[in-house]
Design a protein around this motif. Sequence first.
Motif, PDB file in Angstrom:
ATOM      1  N   ASP B  72      24.414 -43.960 -86.300  1.00 51.34           N
ATOM      2  CA  ASP B  72      23.886 -43.764 -87.654  1.00 51.34           C
ATOM      3  C   ASP B  72      24.594 -42.637 -88.392  1.00 51.34           C
ATOM      4  O   ASP B  72      24.939 -42.771 -89.562  1.00 51.34           O
ATOM      5  CB  ASP B  72      22.380 -43.465 -87.586  1.00 51.34           C
ATOM      6  CG  ASP B  72      21.595 -44.704 -87.204  1.00 51.34           C
ATOM      7  OD1 ASP B  72      22.136 -45.812 -87.361  1.00 51.34           O
ATOM      8  OD2 ASP B  72      20.457 -44.560 -86.731  1.00 51.34           O
ATOM      9  N   HIS B  73      24.783 -41.562 -87.670  1.00 50.19           N
ATOM     10  CA  HIS B  73      25.438 -40.413 -88.285  1.00 50.19           C
ATOM     11  C   HIS B  73      26.853 -40.764 -88.741  1.00 50.19           C
ATOM     12  O   HIS B  73      27.276 -40.420 -89.836  1.00 50.19           O
ATOM     13  CB  HIS B  73      25.462 -39.243 -87.296  1.00 50.19           C
ATOM     14  CG  HIS B  73      25.985 -37.972 -87.889  1.00 50.19           C
ATOM     15  ND1 HIS B  73      26.617 -36.994 -87.159  1.00 50.19           N
ATOM     16  CD2 HIS B  73      25.986 -37.532 -89.165  1.00 50.19           C
ATOM     17  CE1 HIS B  73      26.973 -36.011 -87.968  1.00 50.19           C
ATOM     18  NE2 HIS B  73      26.604 -36.308 -89.187  1.00 50.19           N
ATOM     19  N   LEU B  74      27.564 -41.444 -87.861  1.00 45.33           N
ATOM     20  CA  LEU B  74      28.941 -41.804 -88.161  1.00 45.33           C
ATOM     21  C   LEU B  74      29.014 -42.750 -89.359  1.00 45.33           C
ATOM     22  O   LEU B  74      29.864 -42.597 -90.239  1.00 45.33           O
ATOM     23  CB  LEU B  74      29.577 -42.458 -86.929  1.00 45.33           C
ATOM     24  CG  LEU B  74      31.085 -42.317 -86.786  1.00 45.33           C
ATOM     25  CD1 LEU B  74      31.517 -40.888 -87.018  1.00 45.33           C
ATOM     26  CD2 LEU B  74      31.524 -42.815 -85.427  1.00 45.33           C
ATOM     27  N   VAL B  75      28.104 -43.694 -89.387  1.00 47.10           N
ATOM     28  CA  VAL B  75      28.061 -44.611 -90.532  1.00 47.10           C
ATOM     29  C   VAL B  75      27.895 -43.820 -91.820  1.00 47.10           C
ATOM     30  O   VAL B  75      28.597 -44.051 -92.807  1.00 47.10           O
ATOM     31  CB  VAL B  75      26.887 -45.609 -90.392  1.00 47.10           C
ATOM     32  CG1 VAL B  75      26.626 -46.315 -91.715  1.00 47.10           C
ATOM     33  CG2 VAL B  75      27.196 -46.626 -89.308  1.00 47.10           C
ATOM     34  N   HIS B  76      27.009 -42.868 -91.763  1.00 46.99           N
ATOM     35  CA  HIS B  76      26.748 -42.070 -92.957  1.00 46.99           C
ATOM     36  C   HIS B  76      27.967 -41.262 -93.385  1.00 46.99           C
ATOM     37  O   HIS B  76      28.323 -41.209 -94.563  1.00 46.99           O
ATOM     38  CB  HIS B  76      25.557 -41.133 -92.711  1.00 46.99           C
ATOM     39  CG  HIS B  76      25.221 -40.279 -93.881  1.00 46.99           C
ATOM     40  ND1 HIS B  76      25.567 -38.943 -93.955  1.00 46.99           N
ATOM     41  CD2 HIS B  76      24.615 -40.572 -95.061  1.00 46.99           C
ATOM     42  CE1 HIS B  76      25.170 -38.455 -95.118  1.00 46.99           C
ATOM     43  NE2 HIS B  76      24.590 -39.413 -95.805  1.00 46.99           N
ATOM     44  N   GLU B  77      28.597 -40.639 -92.408  1.00 48.27           N
ATOM     45  CA  GLU B  77      29.756 -39.804 -92.724  1.00 48.27           C
ATOM     46  C   GLU B  77      30.911 -40.622 -93.274  1.00 48.27           C
ATOM     47  O   GLU B  77      31.590 -40.208 -94.215  1.00 48.27           O
ATOM     48  CB  GLU B  77      30.210 -39.038 -91.475  1.00 48.27           C
ATOM     49  CG  GLU B  77      29.236 -37.951 -91.029  1.00 48.27           C
ATOM     50  CD  GLU B  77      29.030 -36.891 -92.104  1.00 48.27           C
ATOM     51  OE1 GLU B  77      29.935 -36.699 -92.926  1.00 48.27           O
ATOM     52  OE2 GLU B  77      27.950 -36.278 -92.122  1.00 48.27           O
ATOM     53  N   ILE B  78      31.151 -41.771 -92.669  1.00 47.30           N
ATOM     54  CA  ILE B  78      32.239 -42.615 -93.161  1.00 47.30           C
ATOM     55  C   ILE B  78      31.927 -43.123 -94.565  1.00 47.30           C
ATOM     56  O   ILE B  78      32.790 -43.123 -95.448  1.00 47.30           O
ATOM     57  CB  ILE B  78      32.486 -43.804 -92.198  1.00 47.30           C
ATOM     58  CG1 ILE B  78      33.049 -43.283 -90.871  1.00 47.30           C
ATOM     59  CG2 ILE B  78      33.440 -44.809 -92.811  1.00 47.30           C
ATOM     60  CD1 ILE B  78      33.294 -44.359 -89.839  1.00 47.30           C
ATOM     61  N   SER B  79      30.679 -43.537 -94.765  1.00 52.95           N
ATOM     62  CA  SER B  79      30.301 -44.019 -96.090  1.00 52.95           C
ATOM     63  C   SER B  79      30.499 -42.934 -97.139  1.00 52.95           C
ATOM     64  O   SER B  79      31.001 -43.182 -98.235  1.00 52.95           O
ATOM     65  CB  SER B  79      28.824 -44.442 -96.100  1.00 52.95           C
ATOM     66  OG  SER B  79      28.645 -45.597 -95.323  1.00 52.95           O
ATOM     67  N   ARG B  80      30.113 -41.717 -96.766  1.00 57.60           N
ATOM     68  CA  ARG B  80      30.254 -40.614 -97.709  1.00 57.60           C
ATOM     69  C   ARG B  80      31.733 -40.379 -98.022  1.00 57.60           C
ATOM     70  O   ARG B  80      32.131 -40.198 -99.165  1.00 57.60           O
ATOM     71  CB  ARG B  80      29.631 -39.353 -97.107  1.00 57.60           C
ATOM     72  CG  ARG B  80      29.402 -38.231 -98.113  1.00 57.60           C
ATOM     73  CD  ARG B  80      28.575 -37.119 -97.498  1.00 57.60           C
ATOM     74  NE  ARG B  80      29.155 -36.621 -96.266  1.00 57.60           N
ATOM     75  CZ  ARG B  80      30.197 -35.778 -96.221  1.00 57.60           C
ATOM     76  NH1 ARG B  80      30.735 -35.364 -97.333  1.00 57.60           N
ATOM     77  NH2 ARG B  80      30.679 -35.375 -95.069  1.00 57.60           N
ATOM     78  N   GLU B  81      32.533 -40.412 -96.969  1.00 62.49           N
ATOM     79  CA  GLU B  81      33.961 -40.155 -97.153  1.00 62.49           C
ATOM     80  C   GLU B  81      34.607 -41.239 -98.020  1.00 62.49           C
ATOM     81  O   GLU B  81      35.459 -40.963 -98.859  1.00 62.49           O
ATOM     82  CB  GLU B  81      34.652 -40.113 -95.786  1.00 62.49           C
ATOM     83  CG  GLU B  81      36.014 -39.467 -95.811  1.00 62.49           C
ATOM     84  CD  GLU B  81      35.925 -37.984 -96.152  1.00 62.49           C
ATOM     85  OE1 GLU B  81      36.677 -37.534 -97.001  1.00 62.49           O
ATOM     86  OE2 GLU B  81      35.068 -37.283 -95.554  1.00 62.49           O
ATOM     87  N   LEU B  82      34.178 -42.460 -97.821  1.00 60.71           N
ATOM     88  CA  LEU B  82      34.743 -43.572 -98.592  1.00 60.71           C
ATOM     89  C   LEU B  82      34.167 -43.637-100.006  1.00 60.71           C
ATOM     90  O   LEU B  82      34.635 -44.412-100.833  1.00 60.71           O
ATOM     91  CB  LEU B  82      34.479 -44.903 -97.872  1.00 60.71           C
ATOM     92  CG  LEU B  82      35.311 -45.182 -96.624  1.00 60.71           C
ATOM     93  CD1 LEU B  82      34.845 -46.458 -95.955  1.00 60.71           C
ATOM     94  CD2 LEU B  82      36.782 -45.281 -96.982  1.00 60.71           C
ATOM     95  N   GLY B  83      33.140 -42.838-100.240  1.00 64.07           N
ATOM     96  CA  GLY B  83      32.545 -42.862-101.570  1.00 64.07           C
ATOM     97  C   GLY B  83      31.628 -44.050-101.782  1.00 64.07           C
ATOM     98  O   GLY B  83      31.422 -44.509-102.897  1.00 64.07           O
ATOM     99  N   LEU B  84      31.067 -44.538-100.704  1.00 62.70           N
ATOM    100  CA  LEU B  84      30.217 -45.729-100.814  1.00 62.70           C
ATOM    101  C   LEU B  84      28.751 -45.385-100.988  1.00 62.70           C
ATOM    102  O   LEU B  84      27.899 -46.267-100.994  1.00 62.70           O
ATOM    103  CB  LEU B  84      30.387 -46.599 -99.565  1.00 62.70           C
ATOM    104  CG  LEU B  84      31.816 -47.039 -99.288  1.00 62.70           C
ATOM    105  CD1 LEU B  84      31.875 -47.903 -98.045  1.00 62.70           C
ATOM    106  CD2 LEU B  84      32.367 -47.801-100.484  1.00 62.70           C
ATOM    107  N   THR B  85      28.463 -44.092-101.107  1.00 65.69           N
ATOM    108  CA  THR B  85      27.060 -43.710-101.301  1.00 65.69           C
ATOM    109  C   THR B  85      26.643 -43.915-102.747  1.00 65.69           C
ATOM    110  O   THR B  85      25.486 -43.800-103.088  1.00 65.69           O
ATOM    111  CB  THR B  85      26.862 -42.229-100.920  1.00 65.69           C
ATOM    112  OG1 THR B  85      27.846 -41.447-101.596  1.00 65.69           O
ATOM    113  CG2 THR B  85      27.029 -42.041 -99.426  1.00 65.69           C
TER     114      THR B  85
END
Lengths: 229, 229
Positions: B72-85
Motif C-alpha cells: 500500500d505504501h509503495l502504491v501511494h509513493e509511486i502514485s504521488r511521484e507520477l502525479g496521479l494523486t
Amino acid sequence: MADRAGQRRIPEATVARLPIYSRALLETAEAGVGTISSERLAALAGVNAAKVRKDLSYLGSYGTRGVGYEVDHLVHEISRELGLTQDWPVVIVGIGNLGHALANYRGFGARGFRVAALVDADPTKLERKVAGLRVEGLDALADVVAQRDVSIGIIATPASAAQEVADLLVEAGVRSILNFAPAVVSVPEGVSLRKVDLAIELQILSFYQSHPPDRLVDESTETVREAQG
Amino acid sequence: MADRAGQRRIPEATVARLPIYSRALLETAEAGVGTISSERLAALAGVNAAKVRKDLSYLGSYGTRGVGYEVDHLVHEISRELGLTQDWPVVIVGIGNLGHALANYRGFGARGFRVAALVDADPTKLERKVAGLRVEGLDALADVVAQRDVSIGIIATPASAAQEVADLLVEAGVRSILNFAPAVVSVPEGVSLRKVDLAIELQILSFYQSHPPDRLVDESTETVREAQG
DNA sequence: CCGGGCTTGTGCACAAGGTCACAAGGTTCC
DNA sequence: GGAACCTTGTGACCTTGTGCACAAGCCCGG
C-alpha cells in the motif's frame, strides 16, 4: 567498410528509427525529390543529423559524399532491411473498441501488413463483419494462423486474457507479437514481443508535467521546428 | 541516503517503469498481499530484481530489509511521484476509429485520467455523442482547454493534421501531448511529447522476424523488449 | 541478548547509445 | 586539370542504463 553482409549488427535503437526514416523518405519521394542530405532527413525525422548518418551507415555505404542519398535507393534498402518487401499477414485477437479500430487502421496495409483474420472469444461477436472480415472464434486461432500463414499476432484483449492469448499465438506458430493489453506478457525465447500501453504513456506524461520542471528534456523531438508539412 | 527531496533526479528509464510497477502493485494489493519483495515485483513487472530495487531507491528508502516493501505504501509513493494523486483532464482530438476507441478506453479513468472533451474538425461528426460526450468543433478547442482545465492532449488525427493540431493544443495551453498520428510532430521547449505509432511497432517486429536469428536473444525470456518512443 | 537468515540499497564495471568533430571522398565550375 | 565546396562515414568521447555482487540492516527464534 564492413559492408559485406554478416558482419553488420544493427543496434536496436537504429532499428526503431528505420521506419521513421522510411516514412519520411516516402513522403520525400512523393514530392519528386531525387536526393536528400542527412541533415534534411534528420529534420524530417526529428533527430540529429549525425545519428542519421550513423544509422544509415549500418545498412552500408549508400550515400554519395558531397551529394547525399538517393531517395528511391534508400527507401528500397531500408524496406529490404526491415523485411517489408514481403507480405506479413496479421491476426488481431480481441475485437473490442481497440481491435475494431486496429482492423480499420489504414496505416498497416500501406507498409505490407495485411490483416488476415480477426479473432474474439466472445460468441456474440462471431460472424460479425468488421473491416470486411468475419470475426472468428478463439478456437479457430490455430487453424487460421496455419492456413493463412500468419506471422504476426496483435493482442487487443482485456489484460486478463493477454497471457493466455499470447500462449495460444505462440503455440500456433506466431513468432512476433504486439501487445496492446495493459498486462505484462512473457513469451519463450525466439519470439519477439513488443508492447503498447496507452495508460502508461499518459502516466509518463503525468510525471513530467507534475514534476520539478528543472530539467525537462524528453527524448524524441529535439527542438527542431521544421519537419513535415 | 539522499532521501531529502531536491537531490533525487529520477532517470527517464525509471520513470517509464514506474507505471508498470504501479499496476503490478495494485493487482497485488487487490489480492490481499501486504508486503512484496523486489524479486516478486520484478517477476510481475517482467524485469530484473536489482533494477526494481534501484528504481525504487530513487523514490526513497521505502523498503524494509529482510522483509520487502509494504504494498500500500509503495502504491501511494509511486502514485504521488507520477502525479496521479490529482485528476488530469484529457482532450482527444480526432474522433475517427482510433479516437473513438480511446474515448471508450476504460484504462484511463482508473489512473486518474478523465476524458474531458472530444474534438474533431469534421463538421459531420459534430453533435454526435461518443462515450457519453458530445463531439465539438476544432474551433472550440481553445475554449474547451481553458474552461475545463485540460492539461493533456491526445492527437488521433490523420498524419496531415497532426502538426497543426499540436500547434493549436500548445497555443491553448496544453503542456503534454500524446501523438498517435503517424507523423513527426515538433513542439516548443517546455512541452512534453510522446508518440505511439502502430505501424512502426509492426515494422520493428518485421525486422526481427525477417532477420538473421543469430543473436536474437535480447534480455527476454520473461522480459519485455523495451519500447522507447 | 545474540546469532542466523533474508532482503534491501548501492558501488562498480560494463554495455549501449548519442554527439562532436573531422578526414575522406565525391562534385562542380572555371 | 585543379581547386573550392559540399556531404558522408567514422573515430573518440561522454552520458545513460544495466546487472552483479555484497555490505548494511531488519526480524525472529532460542
